[in-house]
Design an enzyme around this catalytic site. Structure first.
Site, short mmCIF file in Angstrom:
data_model
loop_
_atom_site.label_atom_id
_atom_site.label_comp_id
_atom_site.label_asym_id
_atom_site.label_seq_id
_atom_site.Cartn_x
_atom_site.Cartn_y
_atom_site.Cartn_z
N ASP A 156 4.62 16.19 -3.66
CA ASP A 156 3.55 16.70 -2.78
C ASP A 156 2.86 17.85 -3.50
OD1 ASP A 156 2.04 16.84 -0.29
OD2 ASP A 156 3.06 18.75 0.03
N SER A 157 1.64 18.14 -3.06
CA SER A 157 0.91 19.24 -3.65
C SER A 157 1.54 20.59 -3.31
CB SER A 157 -0.55 19.23 -3.18
OG SER A 157 -0.61 19.36 -1.77
N CYS A 215 2.05 12.85 0.05
CA CYS A 215 0.86 13.68 0.16
C CYS A 215 -0.30 12.74 0.43
CB CYS A 215 0.64 14.44 -1.15
SG CYS A 215 -0.93 15.34 -1.26
N GLU A 239 0.83 26.98 4.92
CA GLU A 239 1.44 27.39 3.65
C GLU A 239 1.71 28.90 3.62
OE1 GLU A 239 1.01 25.65 0.07
OE2 GLU A 239 1.51 23.81 1.14
N CYS A 272 -1.75 14.41 7.42
CA CYS A 272 -1.37 15.38 6.41
C CYS A 272 0.07 15.75 6.70
CB CYS A 272 -2.27 16.62 6.45
SG CYS A 272 -1.73 17.94 5.32
N HIS A 319 1.70 18.31 6.17
CA HIS A 319 1.91 19.67 6.67
C HIS A 319 1.85 19.73 8.20
CE1 HIS A 319 0.93 20.70 2.52
NE2 HIS A 319 1.23 21.96 2.74
#
Length: 274
Positions: free
Chosen positions: A11-12, A74, A159, A193, A195
């Site tokens: 993942d990024s 991702c 994040e 996403c 996240h």
């Protein structure tokens, strides 16, 4: 045959850990290596070429660590890089390796969640602009209407661990309102996403009663289990020591602190320097 090979998960940043957690819960015996490209995150606003180059670099690094199978956990990387890697890189350079994404498994089942045949897709700008979800979903559910909404501030909030604070409420409400204004028929929202599952508590408070929120972790975990069952030539290569290794291109101390929130256990990572 090397039976210590691992499943690579990329993942990024941190979001792929929500998918990794679901995979590890469903398939706990396998060995895993997680790579988060935190030094270059977020990917959502980068160009196709940049996302492709970053993703390929991380995939090849995972290959070098002994991962014959890599999951792009991702959505942006899956939307902007997966097909090119599968078609232009693997057959010529890594014919015995495989790279899978999160979009197709989700598209295969999303139609089963909606009663109005109208779903909302909330994702990064990169994922939304790629049109990957409307295209993929149309292959399996041509009757579905797909309404998209980009949420560019959600990943930075998450994040930086700001998503739990009251200040994030405005941006949660803002993007939900913008999505629902596009169609009154939406009854299901896909969190496109990895996240975004961390926002489910806030989303549940602002959405009308009866709405379905779909996160991808369990869908991808089920799809991977099915893939391994159908591909014994790949499954037989994988080690089963329940080993989990974590790597980041960013600061490992910060990664460990934040990653523990996503993965729900203490994490100790090592740093990869490009």
């Amino acid at each position: 045959m090397n039976l210590t090979k691992s499943i690579g998960i990329f993942d990024s940043g941190y979001g792929g850990l929500t998918v990794f957690k679901s995979i590890a819960d469903r398939l706990p015996d396998y060995n895993y290596i997680y790579m988060g490209d935190n030094a270059r995150s977020p990917y959502g606003d980068h160009s196709y070429e940049t996302v492709y180059q970053y993703t390929l670099e991380c995939v090849e690094w995972l290959f070098a660590q002994g991962c014959p199978l890599v999951i792009l956990a991702c959505n942006t990387a899956s939307a902007k890089a997966l097909r090119t890697i599968q078609q232009r890189v693997l057959p010529f350079k890594y014919p015995n390796h495989r790279v899978l994404g999160v979009i197709r498994p989700t598209a295969e089942v999303i139609g089963g969640y909606t009663e109005t045949n109208t779903i909302g897709v909330m994702g990064t700008r990169g994922t939304v602009n790629s049109e990957s979800y409307p295209i993929e979903i149309s292959h399996f559910f041509p009757e579905l209407e797909v309404v998209q909404q980009s949420c560019p501030l959600w990943v930075p909030l998450i994040e930086n661990n700001e998503h739990i604070n009251p200040g994030a409420d405005y941006f949660v409400q803002k993007y939900v309102d913008e999505l629902l204004a596009k169609s009154p028929a939406i009854d299901t929202i896909l969190l496109a996403c990895t996240h975004y599952p961390l926002l489910i508590p806030k989303l549940s408070k602002v959405l009308p009663e009866g709405f379905k929120l779909v996160a991808q972790g369990e869908i991808v975990a089920y799809s991977l289990a099915d893939y391994l069952e159908r591909h014994p030539e790949m499954e037989s290569q994988l080690g089963r020591d329940s080993r989990k290794q974590f790597f980041t291109s960013g600061d490992e101390r910060r990664f460990d602190q934040n990653a523990s929130i996503f993965f729900d256990q203490n994490i100790v990572s090592a740093r990869v320097k490009w």
